[in-house]
Design a protein around this motif. Structure first.
Motif, short mmCIF file in Angstrom:
data_model
loop_
_atom_site.label_atom_id
_atom_site.label_comp_id
_atom_site.label_asym_id
_atom_site.label_seq_id
_atom_site.Cartn_x
_atom_site.Cartn_y
_atom_site.Cartn_z
N SER A 1 -50.62 29.58 36.64
CA SER A 1 -50.11 30.33 37.79
C SER A 1 -50.10 31.84 37.53
O SER A 1 -49.56 32.59 38.34
CB SER A 1 -48.70 29.84 38.14
OG SER A 1 -47.83 30.10 37.06
N ILE B 1 -51.51 32.57 43.77
CA ILE B 1 -52.38 31.76 44.63
C ILE B 1 -53.74 32.42 44.78
O ILE B 1 -54.77 31.76 44.74
CB ILE B 1 -51.73 31.56 46.02
CG1 ILE B 1 -50.41 30.78 45.89
CG2 ILE B 1 -52.68 30.82 46.96
CD1 ILE B 1 -49.59 30.73 47.15
N SER B 2 -53.74 33.73 44.93
CA SER B 2 -55.00 34.43 45.17
C SER B 2 -55.93 34.38 43.96
O SER B 2 -57.12 34.64 44.10
CB SER B 2 -54.74 35.88 45.58
OG SER B 2 -53.96 36.54 44.61
N LEU C 1 -56.65 31.67 42.38
CA LEU C 1 -57.25 30.33 42.35
C LEU C 1 -58.54 30.32 43.16
O LEU C 1 -58.82 31.25 43.93
CB LEU C 1 -56.28 29.30 42.94
CG LEU C 1 -54.97 29.11 42.17
CD1 LEU C 1 -54.01 28.25 42.98
CD2 LEU C 1 -55.24 28.49 40.81
N GLU D 1 -61.18 29.42 46.12
CA GLU D 1 -60.99 29.40 47.57
C GLU D 1 -60.60 27.99 48.04
O GLU D 1 -59.74 27.83 48.91
CB GLU D 1 -62.26 29.86 48.26
CG GLU D 1 -62.09 30.08 49.75
CD GLU D 1 -63.33 30.66 50.38
OE1 GLU D 1 -63.83 30.02 51.34
OE2 GLU D 1 -63.80 31.72 49.94
N GLN E 1 -56.93 27.43 47.19
CA GLN E 1 -56.11 28.21 48.12
C GLN E 1 -56.02 27.53 49.48
O GLN E 1 -54.94 27.44 50.08
CB GLN E 1 -56.69 29.61 48.30
CG GLN E 1 -56.57 30.50 47.08
CD GLN E 1 -57.18 31.86 47.34
OE1 GLN E 1 -56.88 32.50 48.35
NE2 GLN E 1 -58.03 32.31 46.42
N ARG E 2 -57.14 27.04 49.97
CA ARG E 2 -57.18 26.36 51.27
C ARG E 2 -56.24 25.14 51.24
O ARG E 2 -55.49 24.90 52.18
CB ARG E 2 -58.61 25.93 51.59
CG ARG E 2 -58.76 25.36 52.99
CD ARG E 2 -60.20 25.00 53.35
NE ARG E 2 -61.08 26.17 53.27
CZ ARG E 2 -62.04 26.33 52.35
NH1 ARG E 2 -62.26 25.39 51.45
NH2 ARG E 2 -62.80 27.40 52.34
N ILE F 1 -53.65 24.62 49.27
CA ILE F 1 -52.26 25.08 49.17
C ILE F 1 -51.74 25.52 50.52
O ILE F 1 -50.65 25.11 50.95
CB ILE F 1 -52.15 26.24 48.14
CG1 ILE F 1 -52.32 25.69 46.73
CG2 ILE F 1 -50.83 26.99 48.30
CD1 ILE F 1 -52.45 26.77 45.67
N TYR F 2 -52.50 26.35 51.21
CA TYR F 2 -52.05 26.84 52.51
C TYR F 2 -52.04 25.75 53.56
O TYR F 2 -51.15 25.72 54.42
CB TYR F 2 -52.88 28.04 52.95
CG TYR F 2 -52.58 29.28 52.13
CD1 TYR F 2 -51.28 29.73 51.99
CD2 TYR F 2 -53.59 29.97 51.49
CE1 TYR F 2 -50.99 30.86 51.23
CE2 TYR F 2 -53.32 31.11 50.74
CZ TYR F 2 -52.00 31.54 50.61
OH TYR F 2 -51.72 32.65 49.87
N PHE G 1 -46.72 29.35 41.56
CA PHE G 1 -47.83 30.08 42.17
C PHE G 1 -47.34 31.03 43.26
O PHE G 1 -47.79 32.17 43.36
CB PHE G 1 -48.87 29.11 42.74
CG PHE G 1 -49.58 28.31 41.69
CD1 PHE G 1 -50.73 28.80 41.10
CD2 PHE G 1 -49.07 27.10 41.26
CE1 PHE G 1 -51.39 28.08 40.10
CE2 PHE G 1 -49.72 26.37 40.27
CZ PHE G 1 -50.87 26.87 39.68
N GLU H 1 -47.44 35.05 43.15
CA GLU H 1 -48.15 35.72 44.24
C GLU H 1 -47.26 36.79 44.88
O GLU H 1 -47.72 37.89 45.18
CB GLU H 1 -48.60 34.71 45.30
CG GLU H 1 -49.50 35.27 46.37
CD GLU H 1 -50.89 35.64 45.87
OE1 GLU H 1 -51.54 36.48 46.53
OE2 GLU H 1 -51.33 35.13 44.83
#
Length: 171
Positions: free
Chosen positions: A70, A74-75, A77, A79, A82-83, A85-86, A127, A131
């Protein structure tokens, strides 16, 4: 006692009865409407739960994400990570918002998703915190409502989900 007093007393009793019955009906209708508010979010929740992508994303967060570093938030990691996670984080945050706004009952969401909220937040927390540090954000940013809701759920024991009766209902 004369007839006028009896009529007046009867009128007062009828008026009070009408007010009480109207209040009871209004309260019952309010409760039914409040219960009806759960239907649309529940249907959307069930649609999402039928999605293979949702389950894959959840599995990634609960099993693979904790094994990653971590340090870069998050940024830092991929793409794809990240997708995921979000997608899961903001999905759960949406239901936390609905509970905070009293659109759906917090007990309803907490009972249905207690384990998922606590597991997802446990995996996301390092994370998200990193972030926030990297972006110079306060604790009230990036999945903050998810954090608060998961914290409230973590503070109380996981509810026992009632099982459906094994017997069939009589027709």
């Amino acid at each position: 006692m004369d007839i006028a007093m009896v009529i007046n007393a009867g009128s007062v009793v009828v008026s009070l009865s009408a007010v009480l019955v109207s209040s009871w009906l209004a309260r019952s209708q309010f409760r039914a409407q409040r219960h009806g508010n759960h239907i649309d979010p529940l249907i959307e929740l069930l649609k999402e739960f039928r999605s293979l992508e949702f389950h894959r994303n959840y599995a990634f967060i609960s099993t693979e994400l904790p094994q990653l570093s971590s340090d870069n938030g998050i940024s830092g990691l991929s793409e794809d990570a990240q997708r995921k996670i979000y997608d899961i984080g903001y999905f759960l945050q949406l239901y936390a918002i609905l509970a905070d706004l009293d659109i759906v009952d917090e007990r309803f969401i907490g009972t249905l998703l207690h384990r998922r909220y606590t597991e997802v937040w446990a995996a996301l927390e390092p994370f998200v915190r990193r972030e926030r540090e990297l972006q110079g954000l306060t604790d009230g940013a990036i999945l903050n409502i998810l954090e608060d809701f998961a914290g409230r759920l973590r503070a109380r024991p996981a509810p026992r989900t009632p099982s459906l009766p094994a017997q069939r209902r009589p027709r």
